[in-house]
Design an enzyme around this catalytic site. Structure first.
Site, PDB file in Angstrom:
ATOM      1  N   ASP A  38       0.821  -1.218   0.000  1.00 41.31           N
ATOM      2  CA  ASP A  38       0.000   0.000   0.000  1.00 41.31           C
ATOM      3  C   ASP A  38       0.852   1.263   0.000  1.00 41.31           C
ATOM      4  OD1 ASP A  38       1.044  -0.260   2.501  1.00 41.31           O
ATOM      5  OD2 ASP A  38      -0.821   0.157   3.583  1.00 41.31           O
ATOM      6  N   HIS A 244      26.157   4.703 -17.153  1.00 42.93           N
ATOM      7  CA  HIS A 244      24.977   4.857 -16.305  1.00 42.93           C
ATOM      8  C   HIS A 244      25.117   4.051 -15.018  1.00 42.93           C
ATOM      9  CE1 HIS A 244      22.444   6.053 -20.082  1.00 42.93           C
ATOM     10  NE2 HIS A 244      23.150   7.059 -19.600  1.00 42.93           N
ATOM     11  N   ASP A 261      27.690  12.464 -11.505  1.00 39.17           N
ATOM     12  CA  ASP A 261      26.702  13.012 -12.440  1.00 39.17           C
ATOM     13  C   ASP A 261      25.403  13.129 -11.652  1.00 39.17           C
ATOM     14  OD1 ASP A 261      24.841  13.535 -14.455  1.00 39.17           O
ATOM     15  OD2 ASP A 261      25.829  12.243 -15.916  1.00 39.17           O
ATOM     16  N   ASP A 272      21.550  19.312 -14.389  1.00 36.44           N
ATOM     17  CA  ASP A 272      22.294  18.112 -14.787  1.00 36.44           C
ATOM     18  C   ASP A 272      23.768  18.485 -14.881  1.00 36.44           C
ATOM     19  OD1 ASP A 272      23.169  15.720 -15.816  1.00 36.44           O
ATOM     20  OD2 ASP A 272      22.046  15.835 -17.686  1.00 36.44           O
ATOM     21  N   HIS A 355      29.312   8.590 -26.561  1.00 35.94           N
ATOM     22  CA  HIS A 355      28.006   9.251 -26.429  1.00 35.94           C
ATOM     23  C   HIS A 355      28.053  10.640 -27.049  1.00 35.94           C
ATOM     24  CE1 HIS A 355      29.435  11.828 -23.099  1.00 35.94           C
ATOM     25  NE2 HIS A 355      29.980  10.747 -22.569  1.00 35.94           N
ATOM     26  N   HIS A 359      22.409  17.292 -24.592  1.00 38.86           N
ATOM     27  CA  HIS A 359      20.985  17.073 -24.864  1.00 38.86           C
ATOM     28  C   HIS A 359      20.227  18.296 -24.377  1.00 38.86           C
ATOM     29  CE1 HIS A 359      20.644  16.191 -20.536  1.00 38.86           C
ATOM     30  NE2 HIS A 359      21.694  15.398 -20.690  1.00 38.86           N
ATOM     31  N   HIS A 366      16.361  14.791 -19.944  1.00 41.45           N
ATOM     32  CA  HIS A 366      16.519  14.705 -21.394  1.00 41.45           C
ATOM     33  C   HIS A 366      15.232  15.291 -21.959  1.00 41.45           C
ATOM     34  CE1 HIS A 366      19.780  11.308 -21.490  1.00 41.45           C
ATOM     35  NE2 HIS A 366      20.135  12.374 -20.798  1.00 41.45           N
ATOM     36  N   GLU A 393      28.590  18.010 -22.388  1.00 37.14           N
ATOM     37  CA  GLU A 393      29.171  16.982 -21.526  1.00 37.14           C
ATOM     38  C   GLU A 393      30.117  16.031 -22.269  1.00 37.14           C
ATOM     39  OE1 GLU A 393      26.335  13.850 -20.353  1.00 37.14           O
ATOM     40  OE2 GLU A 393      24.757  15.133 -21.160  1.00 37.14           O
ATOM     41  N   TYR A 397      36.631   7.616 -21.640  1.00 37.74           N
ATOM     42  CA  TYR A 397      36.478   6.427 -20.808  1.00 37.74           C
ATOM     43  C   TYR A 397      37.452   5.374 -21.325  1.00 37.74           C
ATOM     44  CZ  TYR A 397      32.240   9.176 -20.456  1.00 37.74           C
ATOM     45  OH  TYR A 397      31.363  10.219 -20.323  1.00 37.74           O
ATOM     46  N   ARG A 414      34.130  12.742 -17.152  1.00 36.16           N
ATOM     47  CA  ARG A 414      33.096  13.507 -17.863  1.00 36.16           C
ATOM     48  C   ARG A 414      32.950  14.845 -17.157  1.00 36.16           C
ATOM     49  NH1 ARG A 414      29.631   9.874 -18.051  1.00 36.16           N
ATOM     50  NH2 ARG A 414      28.126  10.366 -16.401  1.00 36.16           N
ATOM     51  N   GLU A 416      30.327  18.137 -17.287  1.00 38.96           N
ATOM     52  CA  GLU A 416      29.024  18.534 -17.847  1.00 38.96           C
ATOM     53  C   GLU A 416      28.513  19.805 -17.191  1.00 38.96           C
ATOM     54  OE1 GLU A 416      24.600  16.525 -18.566  1.00 38.96           O
ATOM     55  OE2 GLU A 416      25.929  15.750 -16.997  1.00 38.96           O
TER      56      GLU A 416
END
Length: 446
Positions: A38, A244, A261, A272, A355, A359, A366, A393, A397, A414, A416
């Protein structure tokens, strides 16, 4: 959440002006979702619905009726009724009358009246606008309303003979942020920048990734953000090479880089930000070399941001710098992989950078909006315009490999930032988070 009735009303007016005279648009918010037994997940409105209404409660529908020569346009809200017993358990409800006043609608009704009112509103309307095909429940609901109108045909009533997908109109509107949205996004980015700075200062070798995640969440809520905009990534060492990664469970080791991130959501708008920094406060020479490369790629991408430039040019600028750096550092071999142009053409660089460079950003992390000009043959990259907000960004890697210099193994970086396109260039909304090598090392030393 902060309510801006005039801003929401202006958006409804802009949408109504794009609809056929006398047409009806209908859009519901997101449903509540059970987590288990619940218990529900924390409620989060539908972004399109909130964009038009600012109304935060579930079980709500907005209906817009475009003007005719003899009838003004109407903006109607359907929502839950006041219920003293449920408010004891679940908290405050506006109810139709208070919602109408607070959010600037022409009229408001109980959600239970929706079916009967839609049969009336759709009678003799030339067209209906709704999220066509988004979910079966909505499609079937609209079909029932149209069937109810057609059942009145003996009285000379006609049902709409055209259905339009409402979402592309809203997507294009949401792509361009108004002053209210920009102010909210600046604040969201500032909160998130503070959180990244806090995380850097708190980090020590031997901590767990989730301890750093807790620092981020503390700063988000301490400053009034309602939630993270997405699941935070706190990735140390080799985990930073997983784009991710969200487990956030590992021990942070001396000599690791930590990639975070993370961004908050404030009043329905996302931030972001990604930062990468050394757990012990000092970059090693190989870490510094790769970091400076990614930072240079981001700087090149920023310089591609100005009105009229194709969106794709931001990515292209970053890739060119990254590829040259990969050659200079020995990650790619000119004799084997060719020149910078040849490497870009064959996409050999995607082994280390797989990547895009950004975006759209807005109510969704996104965010909605086309990246290509779908109305032009060949669908070229659409030009940037003032009011657009995007992330920038670039990253690198490096997984272990026989042909990869060992000093770079398991380094993931990274960087960003959130960027507003302005009339004469760009404005970095997230500039408050330490970013250069010196800024990071000084912040962590402090």
């Amino acid at each position: 959440m902060t309510c801006h009735p005039a801003a929401f009303a202006a958006r409804r007016t802009r949408l109504l002006e794009q609809m056929a005279p006398g047409a009806v648009a209908v859009l519901g918010t997101a449903p509540e979702v059970a987590r288990n037994a619940d218990s529900d997940y924390p409620y989060r409105h539908d972004s399109h619905f909130f964009y038009l209404t600012g109304f935060p409660e579930p079980e709500a529908v907005v209906v817009l009726v475009a003007a005719l020569a003899d009838k003004p346009a109407q903006a109607l809200l359907f929502c839950r009724e006041k219920n003293a017993e449920r408010e004891i358990w679940d908290g405050f409800r506006y109810g139709p009358e208070a919602a109408r006043t607070a959010f600037g609608f022409d009229a408001a009704f109980a959600i239970a009246a929706l079916d009967a009112e839609m049969a009336r509103l759709l009678a003799d309307a030339p067209a209906v606008y709704y999220p066509v095909g988004r979910d079966r429940k909505t499609d079937m609901q609209v079909k029932r309303w149209l069937d109810a109108v057609r059942a009145q045909s003996r009285g000379g009533v006609t049902a709409p003979d055209t259905a339009h997908n409402l979402l592309p109109l809203l997507d294009e509107m949401r792509l361009f942020k108004d002053d209210t949205e920009i102010a909210t996004m600046r604040r969201a980015a500032a909160i998130s920048a503070q959180a990244h700075a806090r995380a850097m200062k708190a980090t020590r070798p031997g901590m767990r990734e989730y301890e750093i995640e807790a620092e981020l969440l503390h700063e988000f809520r301490r400053n009034g953000a309602q939630s993270p905009a997405y699941t935070s990534i706190v990735a140390s060492g080799a985990n930073a090479c997983v784009l991710h990664y969200v487990a956030n469970n590992d021990e942070i080791k001396d000599g690791d880089l930590v990639l975070i991130d993370a961004g908050c959501e404030l009043d329905g708008y996302a931030s972001d930000i990604t930062r990468t920094y050394p757990a012990n406060g000092r970059f090693t020479p190989p870490q510094r070399a790769l970091y400076e490369l990614v930072l240079a790629a981001q700087a090149a991408a920023f310089e591609a941001i100005r009105p009229g430039q194709p969106y794709q040019s931001v990515h292209d600028a970053a890739v060119r710098v990254l590829v040259q750096g990969m050659l200079d550092l020995g990650l790619l071999n000119g004799g084997k992989h060719g020149t910078v142009d040849e490497i870009i053409a064959t996409k050999a660089y995607t082994r280390f950078y797989m990547h895009g460079t950004g975006h759209w950003l807005g109510m969704d992390v996104h965010d909605v909006g086309q990246y290509r000009d779908v109305h032009t043959p060949g669908k070229p990259s659409r030009p940037l315009r003032p009011g657009m907000v995007l992330t920038v960004e670039p990253g690198i890697y490096v997984r272990p490999g026989d042909d990869v210099p060992q000093q770079y193994w398991n380094i993931g970086i990274r960087i960003e930032d959130d960027v507003l396109v302005t009339n004469d260039g760009y404005s970095i909304l997230s500039a408050g988070a330490p970013k250069t090598v010196d800024e990071i090392e000084q912040a962590m030393a402090a």
